[in-house]
Design a protein around this motif. Structure first.
Motif, PDB file in Angstrom:
ATOM      1  N   CYS A  50      87.402 -20.934 -11.580  1.00 28.57           N
ATOM      2  CA  CYS A  50      86.163 -20.213 -11.271  1.00 28.57           C
ATOM      3  C   CYS A  50      86.478 -18.770 -10.886  1.00 28.57           C
ATOM      4  O   CYS A  50      85.875 -17.832 -11.427  1.00 28.57           O
ATOM      5  CB  CYS A  50      85.423 -20.927 -10.137  1.00 28.57           C
ATOM      6  N   CYS A  51      87.426 -18.578 -10.010  1.00 29.11           N
ATOM      7  CA  CYS A  51      87.800 -17.230  -9.572  1.00 29.11           C
ATOM      8  C   CYS A  51      88.494 -16.454 -10.690  1.00 29.11           C
ATOM      9  O   CYS A  51      88.279 -15.250 -10.846  1.00 29.11           O
ATOM     10  CB  CYS A  51      88.705 -17.307  -8.351  1.00 29.11           C
TER      11      CYS A  51
ATOM     12  N   SER B 184      93.138 -25.640 -10.447  1.00 28.01           N
ATOM     13  CA  SER B 184      91.977 -26.388  -9.948  1.00 28.01           C
ATOM     14  C   SER B 184      90.714 -25.735 -10.473  1.00 28.01           C
ATOM     15  O   SER B 184      90.732 -24.598 -10.962  1.00 28.01           O
ATOM     16  CB  SER B 184      91.966 -26.386  -8.417  1.00 28.01           C
TER      17      SER B 184
ATOM     18  N   SER C 104      79.812 -24.060 -11.734  1.00 26.76           N
ATOM     19  CA  SER C 104      79.743 -25.468 -12.140  1.00 26.76           C
ATOM     20  C   SER C 104      78.423 -25.792 -12.827  1.00 26.76           C
ATOM     21  O   SER C 104      78.402 -26.519 -13.831  1.00 26.76           O
ATOM     22  CB  SER C 104      79.941 -26.386 -10.929  1.00 26.76           C
TER      23      SER C 104
ATOM     24  N   SER D  33      80.750 -17.732  -7.235  1.00 25.81           N
ATOM     25  CA  SER D  33      80.138 -18.907  -6.647  1.00 25.81           C
ATOM     26  C   SER D  33      80.558 -20.147  -7.442  1.00 25.81           C
ATOM     27  O   SER D  33      80.255 -20.254  -8.635  1.00 25.81           O
ATOM     28  CB  SER D  33      78.613 -18.778  -6.658  1.00 25.81           C
ATOM     29  N   LEU D  34      81.238 -21.064  -6.784  1.00 22.36           N
ATOM     30  CA  LEU D  34      81.668 -22.292  -7.441  1.00 22.36           C
ATOM     31  C   LEU D  34      80.461 -23.115  -7.898  1.00 22.36           C
ATOM     32  O   LEU D  34      80.469 -23.685  -8.988  1.00 22.36           O
ATOM     33  CB  LEU D  34      82.563 -23.116  -6.521  1.00 22.36           C
TER      34      LEU D  34
ATOM     35  N   THR E 133      88.279 -24.583  -8.735  1.00 27.25           N
ATOM     36  CA  THR E 133      88.022 -23.400  -7.910  1.00 27.25           C
ATOM     37  C   THR E 133      88.862 -22.218  -8.383  1.00 27.25           C
ATOM     38  O   THR E 133      88.368 -21.091  -8.476  1.00 27.25           O
ATOM     39  CB  THR E 133      88.309 -23.702  -6.431  1.00 27.25           C
ATOM     40  N   GLU E 134      90.132 -22.456  -8.692  1.00 18.66           N
ATOM     41  CA  GLU E 134      91.003 -21.390  -9.181  1.00 18.66           C
ATOM     42  C   GLU E 134      90.511 -20.856 -10.529  1.00 18.66           C
ATOM     43  O   GLU E 134      90.537 -19.651 -10.778  1.00 18.66           O
ATOM     44  CB  GLU E 134      92.443 -21.894  -9.311  1.00 18.66           C
TER      45      GLU E 134
END
Length: 154
Positions: A64-65, A59, A76, A71-72, A61-62
């Motif tokens: 991003c980490c 995803s 983004s 911070s998503l 979010t995944e």
């Protein structure tokens, strides 16, 4: 920075490793690479994020980490700024046309580049030769592509 892009890196730590003051490190880095250390790091993170998003099994979010962003929203925003579309839109788009291209070659052609600040865009110009739209600039002021030229000061 290229190897440890997912680690929490900051300018003081990088400067210590280079045996420089943070200010000198930042200035030297920008002179060598044409962008700030933070901008360079975020470009590396976005490059890796693009590769992870093309796989399609993680995803946003995944991803991003995984690339070291905390911070998503910031991730983004920077992704959209550099790539021209949101991470979700990039992930949803088909990417088969580049699948046969070796990763080392694809990296060269898919490197995110910020449109607002091209490399070398703030170089001082003081010789009076035409710059940008052809107007002479002779006051030594930095000239940025796309900005209106400032009139010479007395």
């Amino acid at each position: 920075m290229d190897r440890d892009y997912a680690e929490p890196l900051d300018v003081p730590a990088l400067a210590r490793a280079a045996h420089m003051s943070p200010g000198h490190f930042s200035r030297s880095f920008r002179a060598a690479f044409g962008e700030t250390p933070y901008s360079y790091l975020m470009t590396r993170r976005i490059e890796r994020a693009k590769a992870l998003l093309r796989r399609g099994d993680l995803s946003v979010t995944e991803v991003c980490c995984a690339v070291g962003c905390t911070s998503l929203g910031s991730f983004s925003s920077r992704f959209t700024e550099l790539v021209g579309e949101s991470p979700s839109a990039y992930r949803a788009r088909r990417h088969e046309e580049g699948a046969a291209v070796p990763a080392c070659v694809a990296k060269i052609f898919t490197r995110p580049v910020r449109n607002a600040e091209p490399v070398g865009a703030a170089e001082p110009v003081g010789n009076g030769e035409p710059v940008g739209n052809g107007e002479p600039v002779g006051n030594g002021e930095p000239v940025r592509n796309g900005e209106a030229q400032r009139a010479a000061r007395p």
